[in-house]
Every structure is written in structure tokens, then in C-alpha cells.
Design a protein around this motif. Structure first.
Motif, PDB file in Angstrom:
ATOM      1  N   MET A 138      43.338  38.904  46.353  1.00  0.00           N
ATOM      2  CA  MET A 138      41.966  38.470  46.122  1.00  0.00           C
ATOM      3  C   MET A 138      41.031  38.983  47.197  1.00  0.00           C
ATOM      4  O   MET A 138      39.856  39.120  46.959  1.00  0.00           O
ATOM      5  N   GLY A 139      41.540  39.204  48.363  1.00  0.00           N
ATOM      6  CA  GLY A 139      40.703  39.688  49.445  1.00  0.00           C
ATOM      7  C   GLY A 139      40.181  38.593  50.340  1.00  0.00           C
ATOM      8  O   GLY A 139      39.178  38.779  51.034  1.00  0.00           O
ATOM      9  N   LYS A 140      40.806  37.421  50.345  1.00  0.00           N
ATOM     10  CA  LYS A 140      40.331  36.314  51.178  1.00  0.00           C
ATOM     11  C   LYS A 140      40.450  36.623  52.669  1.00  0.00           C
ATOM     12  O   LYS A 140      39.796  35.981  53.476  1.00  0.00           O
ATOM     13  N   HIS A 141      41.254  37.595  53.018  1.00  0.00           N
ATOM     14  CA  HIS A 141      41.415  37.956  54.420  1.00  0.00           C
ATOM     15  C   HIS A 141      40.335  38.928  54.899  1.00  0.00           C
ATOM     16  O   HIS A 141      40.287  39.255  56.082  1.00  0.00           O
ATOM     17  N   LYS A 142      39.456  39.359  54.013  1.00  0.00           N
ATOM     18  CA  LYS A 142      38.422  40.327  54.373  1.00  0.00           C
ATOM     19  C   LYS A 142      37.089  39.634  54.615  1.00  0.00           C
ATOM     20  O   LYS A 142      36.783  38.626  53.985  1.00  0.00           O
ATOM     21  N   LYS A 174      54.230  40.860  33.183  1.00  0.00           N
ATOM     22  CA  LYS A 174      53.980  39.650  32.404  1.00  0.00           C
ATOM     23  C   LYS A 174      54.125  38.401  33.261  1.00  0.00           C
ATOM     24  O   LYS A 174      53.395  37.424  33.076  1.00  0.00           O
ATOM     25  N   ALA A 175      55.040  38.408  34.212  1.00  0.00           N
ATOM     26  CA  ALA A 175      55.205  37.258  35.101  1.00  0.00           C
ATOM     27  C   ALA A 175      53.985  37.078  35.995  1.00  0.00           C
ATOM     28  O   ALA A 175      53.468  35.968  36.146  1.00  0.00           O
ATOM     29  N   VAL A 176      53.488  38.163  36.569  1.00  0.00           N
ATOM     30  CA  VAL A 176      52.310  38.083  37.434  1.00  0.00           C
ATOM     31  C   VAL A 176      51.072  37.731  36.621  1.00  0.00           C
ATOM     32  O   VAL A 176      50.251  36.909  37.039  1.00  0.00           O
ATOM     33  N   SER A 177      50.937  38.309  35.443  1.00  0.00           N
ATOM     34  CA  SER A 177      49.792  38.029  34.596  1.00  0.00           C
ATOM     35  C   SER A 177      49.740  36.560  34.192  1.00  0.00           C
ATOM     36  O   SER A 177      48.666  35.965  34.111  1.00  0.00           O
ATOM     37  N   GLY A 178      50.901  35.958  33.957  1.00  0.00           N
ATOM     38  CA  GLY A 178      50.943  34.551  33.603  1.00  0.00           C
ATOM     39  C   GLY A 178      50.567  33.634  34.738  1.00  0.00           C
ATOM     40  O   GLY A 178      50.137  32.497  34.521  1.00  0.00           O
ATOM     41  N   MET A 179      50.703  34.104  35.981  1.00  0.00           N
ATOM     42  CA  MET A 179      50.372  33.282  37.144  1.00  0.00           C
ATOM     43  C   MET A 179      48.914  33.414  37.569  1.00  0.00           C
ATOM     44  O   MET A 179      48.428  32.594  38.351  1.00  0.00           O
ATOM     45  N   LEU A 180      48.232  34.434  37.097  1.00  0.00           N
ATOM     46  CA  LEU A 180      46.833  34.618  37.475  1.00  0.00           C
ATOM     47  C   LEU A 180      45.918  33.735  36.642  1.00  0.00           C
ATOM     48  O   LEU A 180      46.260  33.368  35.512  1.00  0.00           O
ATOM     49  N   PRO A 181      44.744  33.383  37.172  1.00  0.00           N
ATOM     50  CA  PRO A 181      43.801  32.602  36.370  1.00  0.00           C
ATOM     51  C   PRO A 181      43.310  33.405  35.175  1.00  0.00           C
ATOM     52  O   PRO A 181      43.146  34.622  35.251  1.00  0.00           O
ATOM     53  N   ARG A 202      42.477  42.440  38.562  1.00  0.00           N
ATOM     54  CA  ARG A 202      43.580  42.203  39.487  1.00  0.00           C
ATOM     55  C   ARG A 202      44.869  42.840  38.995  1.00  0.00           C
ATOM     56  O   ARG A 202      45.659  43.352  39.788  1.00  0.00           O
ATOM     57  N   MET A 203      45.098  42.798  37.686  1.00  0.00           N
ATOM     58  CA  MET A 203      46.300  43.424  37.137  1.00  0.00           C
ATOM     59  C   MET A 203      46.247  44.944  37.304  1.00  0.00           C
ATOM     60  O   MET A 203      47.288  45.603  37.411  1.00  0.00           O
ATOM     61  N   GLY A 204      45.054  45.501  37.340  1.00  0.00           N
ATOM     62  CA  GLY A 204      44.917  46.934  37.569  1.00  0.00           C
ATOM     63  C   GLY A 204      45.321  47.338  38.973  1.00  0.00           C
ATOM     64  O   GLY A 204      45.644  48.496  39.232  1.00  0.00           O
TER      65      GLY A 204
END
Length: 116
Positions: A1-5, A67-74, A82-84
Motif C-alpha cells: 500500500m505504501g504506508k511506509h512512504k 487468487k489467494a492474494v486477490s481474495g485477501m485484498l479489499p 494492487r494486483m498489477g
């Protein structure tokens, strides 16, 4: 997400790229390999397609991680952005070896068994 920037903004994705390697060596517990189903619909009548995790791992092992990562994203407009930024490779070889700044597998003992 970039929260560290310092330029972080919740309404925009300013995160980093993530490279996942060895996707064909994903391990699961129990009988998930035979029982877990991945479904999608073609849009035509009677177009529901099903594949087990074992079939999908032989055909396209990157899809399991995606598919696992996509299911965990909002589920919002930033999901596709983000998937890109997620790059999944079935083997350990990839063209981004020189660009990786931080590795997370150095502390985790990697015990993989190749799939027959």
C-alpha cells in the motif's frame, strides 16, 4: 500500500512491486489439494467451470497465489491496481533479480517437495 512512504495517500496506491517465486511448490495441509475447488463462470448459460487445486497447480500454478492474494485484498477500485503490482513466477527464475531490495525467505526454512 505504501504506508511506509512519506507520500502515502489512502485513495491512491503508491506501494511497491511484490515478486513471488516458486509458485508451483505451494504447500497446503490436509486434503486441500484434492478438495479445494476454484470456480469461474464464462458468462454463457451452463458455463460454470470448476478445477481442483491439484489440476490448477499442474495447469497454471501462478493462479493459486494470485487468487489467494486477490481474495485477501479489499474489494474496491484499488484492487486491480494492487494486483498489477504482484508478479508471480512458477520457478525460481525471474527477470527482476537485480531489482529486489528486500528478501523475506532468508529467515524461513524452505522445505519444498517437487510435484510429480
Amino acid at each position: 500500500m505504501g504506508k511506509h512512504k512519506p507520500i502515502y495517500d489512502p485513495s491512491s496506491d503508491c506501494g511497491d512491486y511484490v515478486v513471488v517465486i516458486n509458485a508451483k511448490h505451494v504447500g497446503v495441509t490436509g486434503r486441500k489439494r484434492e478438495q479445494k475447488l476454484y470456480r469461474h463462470h464464462t458468462g454463457f448459460p451452463g458455463g460454470l467451470k470448476e478445477a481442483t487445486m491439484e489440476q490448477l497447480q499442474q495447469k497454471n500454478p501462478e493462479k493459486i497465489v494470485e487468487k489467494a492474494v486477490s481474495g485477501m485484498l479489499p474489494k474496491n477500485r484499488l484492487r486491480q491496481v494492487r494486483m498489477g503490482r504482484l508478479l508471480v513466477f512458477p520457478d525460481g527464475e525471474h527477470p527482476y533479480a537485480d531489482n529486489i531490495m528486500k528478501r523475506y525467505d532468508t529467515k524461513i526454512p524452505l522445505v519444498t517437495q517437487p510435484i510429480d
